[in-house]
Design a protein around this motif. Structure first.
Motif, PDB file in Angstrom:
ATOM      1  N   ALA A  11      -4.271  16.035  10.214  1.00 16.80           N
ATOM      2  CA  ALA A  11      -3.303  15.252   9.449  1.00 16.80           C
ATOM      3  C   ALA A  11      -3.148  15.848   8.065  1.00 16.80           C
ATOM      4  CB  ALA A  11      -3.767  13.803   9.345  1.00 16.80           C
ATOM      5  N   LEU A  12      -1.891  15.893   7.621  1.00 20.05           N
ATOM      6  CA  LEU A  12      -1.565  16.409   6.292  1.00 20.05           C
ATOM      7  C   LEU A  12      -0.996  15.299   5.429  1.00 20.05           C
ATOM      8  CD1 LEU A  12       0.439  19.637   7.202  1.00 20.05           C
ATOM      9  CD2 LEU A  12      -1.919  19.502   6.395  1.00 20.05           C
ATOM     10  N   VAL A  13      -1.178  15.421   4.136  1.00 25.24           N
ATOM     11  CA  VAL A  13      -0.501  14.567   3.175  1.00 25.24           C
ATOM     12  C   VAL A  13       0.131  15.489   2.135  1.00 25.24           C
ATOM     13  CG1 VAL A  13      -2.509  14.210   1.672  1.00 25.24           C
ATOM     14  CG2 VAL A  13      -0.701  12.514   1.722  1.00 25.24           C
ATOM     15  N   TYR A  14       1.339  15.113   1.689  1.00 22.44           N
ATOM     16  CA  TYR A  14       2.035  15.909   0.681  1.00 22.44           C
ATOM     17  C   TYR A  14       2.987  15.010  -0.081  1.00 22.44           C
ATOM     18  CZ  TYR A  14       4.836  19.591  -1.463  1.00 22.44           C
ATOM     19  OH  TYR A  14       5.486  20.399  -2.347  1.00 22.44           O
ATOM     20  N   ASP A  15       2.893  15.057  -1.382  1.00 24.53           N
ATOM     21  CA  ASP A  15       3.773  14.289  -2.249  1.00 24.53           C
ATOM     22  C   ASP A  15       4.363  15.249  -3.268  1.00 24.53           C
ATOM     23  OD1 ASP A  15       5.103  12.508  -3.861  1.00 24.53           O
ATOM     24  OD2 ASP A  15       3.298  11.467  -4.544  1.00 24.53           O
ATOM     25  N   ALA A  16       5.568  15.726  -3.009  1.00 24.16           N
ATOM     26  CA  ALA A  16       6.217  16.713  -3.883  1.00 24.16           C
ATOM     27  C   ALA A  16       6.482  16.139  -5.268  1.00 24.16           C
ATOM     28  CB  ALA A  16       7.520  17.195  -3.251  1.00 24.16           C
ATOM     29  N   GLN A  17       6.701  14.814  -5.383  1.00 22.82           N
ATOM     30  CA  GLN A  17       6.962  14.214  -6.689  1.00 22.82           C
ATOM     31  C   GLN A  17       5.667  13.931  -7.452  1.00 22.82           C
ATOM     32  OE1 GLN A  17       9.021  13.026  -4.016  1.00 22.82           O
ATOM     33  NE2 GLN A  17      10.628  14.307  -4.855  1.00 22.82           N
ATOM     34  N   GLY A  18       4.562  13.944  -6.743  1.00 23.62           N
ATOM     35  CA  GLY A  18       3.275  13.685  -7.394  1.00 23.62           C
ATOM     36  C   GLY A  18       2.692  14.956  -7.967  1.00 23.62           C
ATOM     37  N   ASN A  19       1.399  14.989  -8.055  1.00 24.80           N
ATOM     38  CA  ASN A  19       0.718  16.136  -8.637  1.00 24.80           C
ATOM     39  C   ASN A  19       0.191  17.118  -7.605  1.00 24.80           C
ATOM     40  OD1 ASN A  19       1.130  15.213 -11.266  1.00 24.80           O
ATOM     41  ND2 ASN A  19      -0.670  13.888 -11.151  1.00 24.80           N
ATOM     42  N   ASP A  20       0.540  16.939  -6.338  1.00 23.90           N
ATOM     43  CA  ASP A  20       0.082  17.845  -5.295  1.00 23.90           C
ATOM     44  C   ASP A  20       0.963  19.084  -5.248  1.00 23.90           C
ATOM     45  OD1 ASP A  20      -2.187  16.771  -4.180  1.00 23.90           O
ATOM     46  OD2 ASP A  20      -1.129  15.635  -2.643  1.00 23.90           O
ATOM     47  N   PRO A  21       0.424  20.244  -5.612  1.00 26.31           N
ATOM     48  CA  PRO A  21       1.235  21.458  -5.532  1.00 26.31           C
ATOM     49  C   PRO A  21       1.396  21.956  -4.095  1.00 26.31           C
ATOM     50  CG  PRO A  21      -0.945  21.974  -6.374  1.00 26.31           C
ATOM     51  CD  PRO A  21      -0.867  20.483  -6.231  1.00 26.31           C
ATOM     52  N   ALA A  22       0.550  21.469  -3.190  1.00 25.49           N
ATOM     53  CA  ALA A  22       0.623  21.885  -1.787  1.00 25.49           C
ATOM     54  C   ALA A  22       0.060  20.773  -0.908  1.00 25.49           C
ATOM     55  CB  ALA A  22      -0.184  23.161  -1.572  1.00 25.49           C
ATOM     56  N   PRO A  23       0.473  20.735   0.364  1.00 27.63           N
ATOM     57  CA  PRO A  23      -0.084  19.737   1.286  1.00 27.63           C
ATOM     58  C   PRO A  23      -1.598  19.900   1.427  1.00 27.63           C
ATOM     59  CG  PRO A  23       1.857  20.780   2.220  1.00 27.63           C
ATOM     60  CD  PRO A  23       1.494  21.571   0.999  1.00 27.63           C
ATOM     61  N   ARG A  24      -2.262  18.780   1.714  1.00 30.85           N
ATOM     62  CA  ARG A  24      -3.709  18.772   1.934  1.00 30.85           C
ATOM     63  C   ARG A  24      -4.013  18.275   3.334  1.00 30.85           C
ATOM     64  NH1 ARG A  24      -6.319  14.895  -0.632  1.00 30.85           N
ATOM     65  NH2 ARG A  24      -4.440  13.764  -1.149  1.00 30.85           N
ATOM     66  N   VAL A  25      -5.092  18.790   3.919  1.00 28.61           N
ATOM     67  CA  VAL A  25      -5.592  18.308   5.204  1.00 28.61           C
ATOM     68  C   VAL A  25      -6.471  17.103   4.906  1.00 28.61           C
ATOM     69  CG1 VAL A  25      -7.040  18.837   7.199  1.00 28.61           C
ATOM     70  CG2 VAL A  25      -5.501  20.580   6.280  1.00 28.61           C
ATOM     71  N   GLN A  60      -8.757  25.056  10.619  1.00 30.51           N
ATOM     72  CA  GLN A  60      -9.584  25.991   9.853  1.00 30.51           C
ATOM     73  C   GLN A  60      -9.644  25.638   8.362  1.00 30.51           C
ATOM     74  OE1 GLN A  60      -8.578  30.125  10.791  1.00 30.51           O
ATOM     75  NE2 GLN A  60      -7.715  29.385  12.704  1.00 30.51           N
ATOM     76  N   VAL A  61      -8.817  24.690   7.932  1.00 33.58           N
ATOM     77  CA  VAL A  61      -8.775  24.280   6.531  1.00 33.58           C
ATOM     78  C   VAL A  61      -9.771  23.143   6.320  1.00 33.58           C
ATOM     79  CG1 VAL A  61      -7.320  23.351   4.682  1.00 33.58           C
ATOM     80  CG2 VAL A  61      -6.347  24.948   6.368  1.00 33.58           C
ATOM     81  N   ASP A  62     -10.566  23.228   5.254  1.00 33.10           N
ATOM     82  CA  ASP A  62     -11.535  22.180   4.953  1.00 33.10           C
ATOM     83  C   ASP A  62     -10.825  20.869   4.625  1.00 33.10           C
ATOM     84  OD1 ASP A  62     -13.716  23.886   5.282  1.00 33.10           O
ATOM     85  OD2 ASP A  62     -13.737  24.459   3.172  1.00 33.10           O
ATOM     86  N   LEU A  63     -11.494  19.753   4.912  1.00 33.05           N
ATOM     87  CA  LEU A  63     -10.954  18.435   4.592  1.00 33.05           C
ATOM     88  C   LEU A  63     -10.728  18.286   3.101  1.00 33.05           C
ATOM     89  CD1 LEU A  63     -13.001  16.052   6.894  1.00 33.05           C
ATOM     90  CD2 LEU A  63     -10.572  16.565   7.019  1.00 33.05           C
ATOM     91  N   ASP A  64      -9.670  17.549   2.752  1.00 27.42           N
ATOM     92  CA  ASP A  64      -9.293  17.282   1.362  1.00 27.42           C
ATOM     93  C   ASP A  64      -9.044  18.561   0.568  1.00 27.42           C
ATOM     94  OD1 ASP A  64      -9.216  14.514   1.519  1.00 27.42           O
ATOM     95  OD2 ASP A  64     -11.371  14.348   1.172  1.00 27.42           O
TER      96      ASP A  64
END
Length: 122
Positions: A11-25, A60-64
């Motif tokens: 599962a990914l989360v991504y908020d382009a309007q927030g402070n996330d520069p890229a999606p996170r697992v 393969q991507v670490d959580l958070d």
């Protein structure tokens, strides 16, 4: 189901309007854990995209952890797919993938994959 052919989900989360520069697992797992991730996503009204290659890469991507730059294009295409679903558009949105990523918050990728073990955290 054999250990080599268990369902996997990320599962990914991504908020382009927030402070996330890229999606996170934010969750990933195999077998029953994958089933729970998918079930909870569907119950929350989130989209579930089935793509074996995407799941394999996301596992393969670490959580958070933010996805690495090498996955930007693949995840951007997934976000564009999600934007088209949400908007009812049949073609790529105006503004390309960047515009597609603007309103996306959560997406789950799932597939039956070859793997062993998994974890989840939200």
């Amino acid at each position: 189901m054999s250990r080599k052919h268990r369902r996997s989900a990320a599962a990914l989360v991504y908020d382009a309007q927030g402070n996330d520069p890229a999606p996170r697992v934010i969750a990933k797992g195999y077998g029953m854990l994958a089933e729970m991730i998918v079930q909870r996503a569907k119950e929350a009204g989130l989209y579930v995209h089935e793509a074996p290659e995407m799941v394999s890469l996301l596992m393969q991507v670490d959580l958070d952890t933010r996805i690495p730059p090498q996955l930007y294009q693949a995840v951007a295409e997934l976000l564009a797919w999600l934007h088209r679903l949400e908007s009812g558009a049949e073609h790529a949105p105006e503004g390309g993938v960047a515009a597609a990523a603007q309103d996306v918050t959560d997406v789950v990728a799932t597939d039956i994959a070859d793997a062993s073990g998994g974890t989840s955290r939200r």
